[in-house]
Design an enzyme around this catalytic site. Structure first.
Site, PDB file in Angstrom:
ATOM      1  N   LYS A 115       0.840  -1.199   0.000  1.00 16.56           N
ATOM      2  CA  LYS A 115       0.000   0.000   0.000  1.00 16.56           C
ATOM      3  C   LYS A 115       0.871   1.245   0.000  1.00 16.56           C
ATOM      4  O   LYS A 115       0.607   2.208  -0.730  1.00 16.56           O
ATOM      5  CB  LYS A 115      -0.942  -0.013   1.201  1.00 16.56           C
ATOM      6  CG  LYS A 115      -2.027  -1.055   1.017  1.00 16.56           C
ATOM      7  CD  LYS A 115      -3.187  -0.888   1.965  1.00 16.56           C
ATOM      8  CE  LYS A 115      -4.338  -1.780   1.528  1.00 16.56           C
ATOM      9  NZ  LYS A 115      -4.710  -2.796   2.489  1.00 16.56           N
ATOM     10  N   LYS A 194      -4.919 -10.616 -10.122  1.00 17.39           N
ATOM     11  CA  LYS A 194      -5.821 -11.024  -9.041  1.00 17.39           C
ATOM     12  C   LYS A 194      -7.068 -10.145  -9.062  1.00 17.39           C
ATOM     13  O   LYS A 194      -6.964  -8.923  -9.181  1.00 17.39           O
ATOM     14  CB  LYS A 194      -5.085 -10.835  -7.697  1.00 17.39           C
ATOM     15  CG  LYS A 194      -5.963 -11.134  -6.493  1.00 17.39           C
ATOM     16  CD  LYS A 194      -5.435 -10.548  -5.178  1.00 17.39           C
ATOM     17  CE  LYS A 194      -6.586 -10.510  -4.194  1.00 17.39           C
ATOM     18  NZ  LYS A 194      -6.503  -9.721  -3.040  1.00 17.39           N
ATOM     19  N   LYS A 197     -10.854  -5.202  -5.782  1.00 19.02           N
ATOM     20  CA  LYS A 197     -11.492  -3.899  -6.030  1.00 19.02           C
ATOM     21  C   LYS A 197     -10.440  -2.818  -6.239  1.00 19.02           C
ATOM     22  O   LYS A 197     -10.685  -1.853  -6.936  1.00 19.02           O
ATOM     23  CB  LYS A 197     -12.465  -3.528  -4.912  1.00 19.02           C
ATOM     24  CG  LYS A 197     -11.844  -3.397  -3.559  1.00 19.02           C
ATOM     25  CD  LYS A 197     -12.915  -3.200  -2.519  1.00 19.02           C
ATOM     26  CE  LYS A 197     -12.441  -3.496  -1.124  1.00 19.02           C
ATOM     27  NZ  LYS A 197     -11.854  -4.799  -0.879  1.00 19.02           N
TER      28      LYS A 197
HETATM   29  P1  ADP Z   1     -10.017  -6.943  -2.407  1.00 21.38           P
HETATM   30  O1  ADP Z   1      -8.718  -7.515  -2.922  1.00 21.38           O
HETATM   31  O2  ADP Z   1     -11.034  -6.807  -3.473  1.00 21.38           O
HETATM   32  O3  ADP Z   1      -9.791  -5.658  -1.642  1.00 21.38           O
HETATM   33  P2  ADP Z   1     -10.328  -8.101   0.188  1.00 21.38           P
HETATM   34  O4  ADP Z   1      -8.876  -7.890   0.432  1.00 21.38           O
HETATM   35  O5  ADP Z   1     -11.312  -7.247   0.901  1.00 21.38           O
HETATM   36  O6  ADP Z   1     -10.597  -8.007  -1.384  1.00 21.38           O
HETATM   37  O7  ADP Z   1     -10.645  -9.650   0.444  1.00 21.38           O
HETATM   38  C1  ADP Z   1     -11.670 -10.187   1.265  1.00 21.38           C
HETATM   39  C2  ADP Z   1     -11.526 -11.703   1.315  1.00 21.38           C
HETATM   40  O8  ADP Z   1     -11.681 -12.266   0.009  1.00 21.38           O
HETATM   41  C3  ADP Z   1     -10.147 -12.167   1.799  1.00 21.38           C
HETATM   42  O9  ADP Z   1     -10.271 -13.355   2.565  1.00 21.38           O
HETATM   43  C4  ADP Z   1      -9.394 -12.443   0.526  1.00 21.38           C
HETATM   44  O10 ADP Z   1      -8.369 -13.381   0.697  1.00 21.38           O
HETATM   45  C5  ADP Z   1     -10.496 -12.964  -0.384  1.00 21.38           C
HETATM   46  N1  ADP Z   1     -10.197 -12.586  -1.770  1.00 21.38           N
HETATM   47  C6  ADP Z   1     -10.209 -11.343  -2.300  1.00 21.38           C
HETATM   48  N2  ADP Z   1      -9.880 -11.342  -3.604  1.00 21.38           N
HETATM   49  C7  ADP Z   1      -9.630 -12.635  -3.920  1.00 21.38           C
HETATM   50  C8  ADP Z   1      -9.246 -13.307  -5.124  1.00 21.38           C
HETATM   51  N3  ADP Z   1      -9.059 -12.642  -6.274  1.00 21.38           N
HETATM   52  N4  ADP Z   1      -9.088 -14.624  -5.083  1.00 21.38           N
HETATM   53  C9  ADP Z   1      -9.297 -15.316  -3.927  1.00 21.38           C
HETATM   54  N5  ADP Z   1      -9.658 -14.757  -2.758  1.00 21.38           N
HETATM   55  C10 ADP Z   1      -9.834 -13.432  -2.744  1.00 21.38           C
END
Ligand code: ADP
Ligand code: TRP
Length: 325
Positions: A115, A194, A197
Site C-alpha cells: 500500500k 488477481k 477492487k
Molecule cells: P479486495 O482484494 O477486493 O480488496 P479483500 O482484500 O477485501 O478483497 O478480500 C476479502 C476476502 O476475500 C479475503 O479473505 C481475501 O483473501 C479474499 N479474496 C479477495 N480477492 C480474492 C481473489 N481474487 N481470489 C481469492 N480470494 C480473494
C-alpha cells in the site's frame, strides 16, 4: 465418538461491493465450514476505517456485506455473525498485543508495504492492522481461519503474537491455523491479475443486467484467430469457467478450446450464463433480505451477544495474567 468441533473464525472488510473473488476465496469456504464446525464470522468495520471512508459509505457497506453474506448461505442459527465494532474486548486485546509487537514485524508485512509502495500515506491504523486482526482471531480462541492466500502473512503474525503472549504470560491463547483454499487461491480478474477492487477488474457477486454481461465480454484474452485451437490453461475465461462448471461441462469446454473454431465470445457467453444461474437463488434471497433491514440488524445483535460472551471468557484470565485485573 465424534471429534470435538473446531472453532472457525473469519472476517471480511466492508470496503466495497463484494466480487466473485471474495465469494470463491472466502465466503463459499466459510459457508461450507458451517456444517461441521462452530463458526464465528464478522464484518471487519474497524479494519475498513484504515482507509478513511465516508461515514455514510461505511454504514451502507457494512449493511450490504451483512445482507450479501446471509444471502450466500451464512446461517445465523448455526453461526455467530456480528460486527467487529460490537465487541469491545477486541480493542482491549489489540492494545495488550500491541505492547508485545516488535515494530519490525509490522514493517515487514507485504500488504502494508504494497500500500505504501502504491502511494498511500499510511496512518497508524493501517500499520497496526495486523495486530487488530490477530486480536480478532485470538479473542474468540479460534482454531481455524479460512482466508485467501493474500492473508497468509497476517496469520503468521497472529501465530507469532499468540506464541509471544503465551511465552510471557502462560498458555492462555490458542495458536490458530490458517486454512487457505489452494485450488481457488487466487481468482483472476477481468485483466488476468488477481481480482481485487483496488485493480478495478472485478465481477460483482450480485451484478445485474446489461452492465454485468458487458463485464464478462471485457475479460482479456489473447488474439488467437477463431479457427485456431486455443489453450484453456492460459485463458482467463476458462479459469473463471472452472469455478462454475461441473467436471463434465469443463471437459467439454476444454475440448471446444482445443478443437479450434470457437471465438472467445462463445466461451464468455457460456461463462456469463453459468454465473447467472449459479447465483440466481442467492440473488432472490438477497432481495428478500434487503426488504428486511430490522431482521438483519437483529441477527447481528444476537451474534454480537454471543461473540461478547465468548470474548469475555477469553479476556478475563488474560487481564489477570497481564496484571490489569
Ligand atoms: P479486495 O482484494 O477486493 O480488496 P479483500 O482484500 O477485501 O478483497 O478480500 C476479502 C476476502 O476475500 C479475503 O479473505 C481475501 O483473501 C479474499 N479474496 C479477495 N480477492 C480474492 C481473489 N481474487 N481470489 C481469492 N480470494 C480473494
Ligand atoms: N484482513 C482481512 C481482509 O482484508 C479481514 C479480516 C480482519 C480478517 N480480521 C480478520 C480475516 C480475522 C480473518 C480473520 O480480508
Amino acid at each position: 465418538m465424534t471429534a470435538p468441533q473446531k472453532r472457525v473464525l473469519s472476517g471480511i472488510q466492508p470496503s466495497g461491493t463484494l466480487h466473485i473473488g471474495n465469494y470463491f476465496g472466502m465466503m463459499r469456504p466459510s459457508v461450507e465450514l458451517q456444517a461441521e464446525n462452530e463458526c464465528y464470522y464478522f464484518i471487519a468495520n474497524y479494519h475498513a476505517l484504515t482507509s478513511s471512508p465516508k461515514a455514510e459509505d461505511l454504514r451502507q457497506r457494512t449493511q450490504q456485506v451483512a445482507v450479501d453474506f446471509l444471502a450466500c448461505g451464512l446461517d445465523p442459527e448455526k453461526t455467530t455473525f456480528f460486527r467487529q465494532t460490537d465487541i469491545p474486548q477486541v480493542l482491549e486485546l489489540t492494545w495488550i498485543l500491541c505492547c508485545l509487537t516488535p515494530v519490525g514485524l509490522l514493517e515487514r508485512c507485504h500488504s502494508y508495504k504494497d500500500k505504501v509502495a502504491n502511494g498511500i500515506i499510511p496512518n497508524h491504523g493501517l500499520f497496526t492492522y495486523p495486530v487488530l486482526m490477530a486480536a480478532d482471531i485470538l479473542v474468540y480462541g479460534s482454531h481455524l481461519v479460512p482466508v485467501g492466500k493474500d492473508q497468509k502473512q497476517h496469520l503468521e503474525v497472529t501465530r507469532d503474537l499468540a506464541i509471544r503472549f503465551n511465552n510471557q504470560y502462560g498458555e492462555l491463547l490458542v495458536v490458530p491455523d490458517p486454512m487457505i483454499q489452494e485450488e481457488v487461491a487466487v481468482i483472476p480478474g477481468l485483466d488476468g491479475r488477481k481480482m481485487s477492487k483496488s485493480y478495478d477488474n472485478t465481477i460483482e457477486l450480485f451484478g445485474e443486467g446489461k452492465a454485468i454481461r458487458k463485464k464478462f465480454m471485457k475479460i482479456v484474452t489473447d488474439s488467437t484467430p477463431v479457427e485456431d485451437p486455443k489453450n484453456p490453461d492460459t485463458c482467463n475465461v476458462f479459469a473463471l469457467y472452472k469455478l462454475f462448471a461441473t467436471p463434465e461441462e469443463l471437459a467439454e469446454m476444454r475440448q471446444t478450446y482445443l478443437a479450434g473454431g470457437m471465438g472467445y465470445g462463445h466461451a464468455k457467453q457460456a461463462l456469463y450464463e453459468k454465473y447467472e444461474s449459479y447465483f440466481a437463488e442467492m440473488r432472490e434471497r438477497r432481495k428478500e433480505l434487503l426488504a428486511k433491514p430490522e431482521l438483519v440488524e437483529e441477527i447481528l445483535q444476537e451474534g454480537a451477544r454471543r461473540a461478547r460472551a465468548t470474548a469475555e471468557a477469553v479476556m478475563a484470565p488474560i487481564r489477570e495474567a497481564v496484571g490489569i485485573a
